[in-house]
Design a protein around this motif. Structure first.
Motif, PDB file in Angstrom:
ATOM      1  N   MET A 139      11.946   6.274  -4.721  1.00 37.67           N
ATOM      2  CA  MET A 139      11.917   5.928  -3.304  1.00 37.67           C
ATOM      3  C   MET A 139      10.686   6.569  -2.674  1.00 37.67           C
ATOM      4  N   TYR A 140       9.984   5.777  -1.896  1.00 40.07           N
ATOM      5  CA  TYR A 140       8.803   6.287  -1.199  1.00 40.07           C
ATOM      6  C   TYR A 140       8.885   5.876   0.261  1.00 40.07           C
ATOM      7  N   ILE A 141       8.690   6.830   1.164  1.00 39.14           N
ATOM      8  CA  ILE A 141       8.796   6.584   2.597  1.00 39.14           C
ATOM      9  C   ILE A 141       7.396   6.599   3.207  1.00 39.14           C
ATOM     10  N   THR A 142       7.013   5.490   3.813  1.00 40.75           N
ATOM     11  CA  THR A 142       5.705   5.376   4.454  1.00 40.75           C
ATOM     12  C   THR A 142       5.861   5.548   5.958  1.00 40.75           C
ATOM     13  N   PRO A 143       5.262   6.585   6.540  1.00 42.70           N
ATOM     14  CA  PRO A 143       5.385   6.813   7.984  1.00 42.70           C
ATOM     15  C   PRO A 143       4.738   5.683   8.784  1.00 42.70           C
ATOM     16  N   PRO A 144       5.128   5.521  10.047  1.00 46.01           N
ATOM     17  CA  PRO A 144       4.518   4.488  10.898  1.00 46.01           C
ATOM     18  C   PRO A 144       3.002   4.648  10.962  1.00 46.01           C
ATOM     19  N   GLY A 145       2.301   3.523  10.907  1.00 48.70           N
ATOM     20  CA  GLY A 145       0.854   3.546  11.011  1.00 48.70           C
ATOM     21  C   GLY A 145       0.128   3.656   9.698  1.00 48.70           C
ATOM     22  N   SER A 147      -0.157   2.499   5.395  1.00 50.57           N
ATOM     23  CA  SER A 147       0.088   1.348   4.522  1.00 50.57           C
ATOM     24  C   SER A 147       1.032   1.739   3.388  1.00 50.57           C
ATOM     25  N   PRO A 148       2.063   0.943   3.122  1.00 50.98           N
ATOM     26  CA  PRO A 148       2.987   1.247   2.033  1.00 50.98           C
ATOM     27  C   PRO A 148       2.348   0.940   0.684  1.00 50.98           C
ATOM     28  N   PRO A 149       2.907   1.466  -0.414  1.00 53.27           N
ATOM     29  CA  PRO A 149       2.377   1.154  -1.747  1.00 53.27           C
ATOM     30  C   PRO A 149       2.568  -0.323  -2.080  1.00 53.27           C
ATOM     31  N   THR A 150       1.692  -0.854  -2.902  1.00 56.68           N
ATOM     32  CA  THR A 150       1.823  -2.242  -3.326  1.00 56.68           C
ATOM     33  C   THR A 150       2.884  -2.347  -4.415  1.00 56.68           C
ATOM     34  N   PHE A 151       3.334  -3.558  -4.676  1.00 59.86           N
ATOM     35  CA  PHE A 151       4.404  -3.754  -5.652  1.00 59.86           C
ATOM     36  C   PHE A 151       3.917  -3.586  -7.090  1.00 59.86           C
ATOM     37  N   ASP A 152       2.619  -3.588  -7.309  1.00 56.87           N
ATOM     38  CA  ASP A 152       2.133  -3.333  -8.661  1.00 56.87           C
ATOM     39  C   ASP A 152       1.881  -1.845  -8.894  1.00 56.87           C
TER      40      ASP A 152
END
Length: 278
Positions: A139-145, A147-152
């Motif tokens: 699980m990875y949490i990306t804070p507001p503002g 970019s989240p990790p890509t699916f690859d």
């Protein structure tokens, strides 16, 4: 198409897609907006994800990324369920209990039921689920503002220390809920997840082969055809919350569905049915 098809449940929209797509599939419900990717091992060694499975000990993986639109009430679960009651004989019932015992030893907090019927209504669906927060593999949490990790990105970039802390369970307010969720105000809702961050999580298993539609690799057991336990019923991959998460039953009336994806193996469909699925 020799393998599973993926049909969105009504709450996620309509349409039929296939696992092992090159890009994640977007979906939205009243409670969650995001993308999902289903990956299955192909015994013929074909497809863009073939190398991925050769390098990893798994037969099935699901990745979900998105944002929660409402706070979680109670516990958030991920797992599988059926929309109809199981018709089990003595032998198949005993085998099911053996499989569930194995799963319960492998994963913490497993909740399972063969379903409950009351006044000809299925008030609890047959299911095997577990607490999402503690049990998903990454699980990875990306804070507001940000970019989240890509699916690859394999796996999602959770550190070993963060995972160790997460697996101890969330810190959350303990509350007692009535059986009717409709009378809860927003102040009564507890949330392990906030509504602004983007959550990326994945779960994989070595024991479910959807291409063959079998339970596999359980010590001391032969491979088990899923049709032995629930016939031609589709298998639904679900994420829902339950106000009484640790209770004896997960009644339909006491949970909220965040996402639901219906899996059906087209290998068992007639040519006419396969054409309809397309």
């Amino acid at each position: 198409m020799n393998g599973p098809t993926l049909k969105f449940d009504g709450l996620c929209g309509e349409g039929v897609v296939y696992p092992n797509t090159t890009a994640p599939i977007e979906f939205e419900t009243e409670l969650f907006i995001g993308r999902v990717l289903f990956l299955t091992k192909n015994e013929f060694g074909e497809g863009v994800w073939d190398g991925y499975f050769r390098e990893r000990k798994r037969t099935f993986e699901v990745k979900i990324q998105g944002r929660f639109k409402r706070p979680i009430r109670g516990t958030l679960f991920i797992g599988a369920e059926l929309d109809s009651q199981m018709q089990l004989g003595f032998v198949s019932s005993a085998i099911c209990k053996g499989v569930l015992a194995f799963i319960s030893k492998a994963l913490n907090g497993v909740h399972a039921s063969f379903g409950q019927v009351e006044d000809d209504e299925l008030i609890e669906k047959p299911h095997v689920v577990f607490p999402l927060y503690e049990v998903v593999d990454f699980m990875y949490i990306t804070p507001p503002g940000q970019s989240p990790p890509t699916f690859d990105t394999n796996p999602f970039p959770e550190t070993a220390e963060d995972k160790k802390i997460r697996m101890k369970g969330p810190k959350k307010l303990k509350k007692t809920y009535s059986s009717d969720l409709s009378d809860l105000s927003e102040e009564d809702e507890t949330s392990v997840f906030d509504l602004e961050s983007i959550y990326s999580f994945s779960f994989h298993t070595f024991f479910l082969d959807l291409q063959k539609w079998k339970v596999v690799n359980i010590p001391g057991m032969r491979d088990l055809d899923l049709r032995q336990f629930f016939g031609d019923l589709p298998l639904k991959i679900v994420v829902y919350d339950s106000a009484d998460g640790n209770g004896k039953s997960h009644l339909v009336s006491e949970r909220r569905m965040f996402s639901a994806f219906m899996l059906k193996n087209s290998i068992f469909l007639s040519e006419e049915e396969q054409e309809e699925e397309r």
